[in-house]
Scaffold this motif. Structure first.
Motif, PDB file in Angstrom:
ATOM      1  N   SER A  23       0.827  -1.202   0.000  1.00 47.95           N
ATOM      2  CA  SER A  23       0.000   0.000   0.000  1.00 47.95           C
ATOM      3  C   SER A  23       0.868   1.261   0.000  1.00 47.95           C
ATOM      4  O   SER A  23       0.579   2.233  -0.708  1.00 47.95           O
ATOM      5  CB  SER A  23      -0.947  -0.005   1.204  1.00 47.95           C
ATOM      6  N   THR A  24       1.949   1.242   0.746  1.00 44.63           N
ATOM      7  CA  THR A  24       2.855   2.389   0.815  1.00 44.63           C
ATOM      8  C   THR A  24       3.570   2.610  -0.518  1.00 44.63           C
ATOM      9  O   THR A  24       3.713   3.758  -0.966  1.00 44.63           O
ATOM     10  CB  THR A  24       3.876   2.204   1.957  1.00 44.63           C
ATOM     11  N   THR A  40      -3.546   7.859  -5.447  1.00 45.35           N
ATOM     12  CA  THR A  40      -4.380   8.509  -4.430  1.00 45.35           C
ATOM     13  C   THR A  40      -5.748   7.847  -4.306  1.00 45.35           C
ATOM     14  O   THR A  40      -6.543   8.230  -3.454  1.00 45.35           O
ATOM     15  CB  THR A  40      -4.571  10.006  -4.753  1.00 45.35           C
ATOM     16  N   LEU A  53      -5.591   1.612  -2.494  1.00 41.23           N
ATOM     17  CA  LEU A  53      -4.696   1.527  -1.336  1.00 41.23           C
ATOM     18  C   LEU A  53      -5.249   0.567  -0.288  1.00 41.23           C
ATOM     19  O   LEU A  53      -4.490  -0.192   0.330  1.00 41.23           O
ATOM     20  CB  LEU A  53      -4.465   2.917  -0.743  1.00 41.23           C
ATOM     21  N   GLU A  64      -8.161   5.723  -2.894  1.00 39.62           N
ATOM     22  CA  GLU A  64      -8.197   5.055  -1.598  1.00 39.62           C
ATOM     23  C   GLU A  64      -8.633   3.594  -1.695  1.00 39.62           C
ATOM     24  O   GLU A  64      -8.128   2.742  -0.956  1.00 39.62           O
ATOM     25  CB  GLU A  64      -9.103   5.813  -0.624  1.00 39.62           C
ATOM     26  N   CYS A  76       2.459   7.176  -6.624  1.00 39.55           N
ATOM     27  CA  CYS A  76       1.616   8.378  -6.509  1.00 39.55           C
ATOM     28  C   CYS A  76       0.122   8.066  -6.691  1.00 39.55           C
ATOM     29  O   CYS A  76      -0.619   8.868  -7.269  1.00 39.55           O
ATOM     30  CB  CYS A  76       2.074   9.447  -7.498  1.00 39.55           C
ATOM     31  N   SER A 101       1.151   4.376  -2.743  1.00 35.46           N
ATOM     32  CA  SER A 101       0.932   5.764  -2.364  1.00 35.46           C
ATOM     33  C   SER A 101       2.157   6.640  -2.618  1.00 35.46           C
ATOM     34  O   SER A 101       2.060   7.682  -3.262  1.00 35.46           O
ATOM     35  CB  SER A 101       0.539   5.836  -0.885  1.00 35.46           C
TER      36      SER A 101
END
Length: 179
Positions: free
Chosen positions: A41-42, A51, A56, A53, A49, A45
């Motif tokens: 997930s990191t 965004t 993620l 949700e 890049c 993000s």
């Protein structure tokens, strides 16, 4: 402007931690498995890049049905049909033999949504980064090398999804002499 994760994202993170709480990676340090899903997930993000949700959150849950007692129904009830659909796209059918599951990742990768492809790329990136520095317990060097070769086949079928992730994966493949 500083952004903060939503309450739903934090609930998702907590759920992933709960479901994976007893699992360990096969690295020599026996890293808690939940670190892997957090890493995926990191990566999405920070490095890709992303965004979105739902993407993620699905990254946090990408192994939860495959590797725990969680069901797609649980995921949908808790996090909605969008997140569940993404998790479904990236989940292997554990009733199949391991080699068949690996073959299907290569074959079915191009047929998945671009959002699911992002999760797959980030998953492979995290696994390969770990594999560069650690040989999992019980693995031979030959098995480790076969994983790199297989992962490249999967990645090659996901190309055109995210240039940042693909560049980072290509760096690893270059280090391993696969490019």
């Amino acid at each position: 402007m500083t952004t903060y994760p939503s309450c739903k994202f934090m609930e998702c993170l907590q759920y992933a931690a709960l479901k994976h709480r007893t699992q360990r990676r096969k690295d020599p340090q026996e890293t808690p498995y939940v670190n892997h899903v957090i890493n995926v997930s990191t990566i999405l993000s920070v490095e890709a890049c992303v965004t979105d949700e739902a993407v993620l959150m699905a990254a946090l849950l990408h192994d939860v049905v495959e590797d725990t007692d969680a069901t797609f129904s649980d995921v949908e009830q808790l996090f909605g049909p969008d997140v569940c659909g993404l998790v479904r796209e990236v989940t292997d059918d554990k009733s199949l033999e391991k080699q068949e599951r690996k073959r299907l990742q290569i074959v079915n990768g191009p047929k998945t949504s671009s959002r699911a492809k992002l999760i797959k790329l980030a998953d492979k990136l995290d696994n390969l980064r770990d594999l560069l520095v650690n040989t999992p317990k019980g693995w031979t060097e030959e098995r480790r090398e076969q994983y790199f070769v297989w992962a490249k086949q999967v990645v090659d079928n996901l190309r055109g999804t995210n240039a940042n992730l693909e560049l980072k994966l290509d760096e690893i493949f270059r280090q391993r002499g696969l490019l």
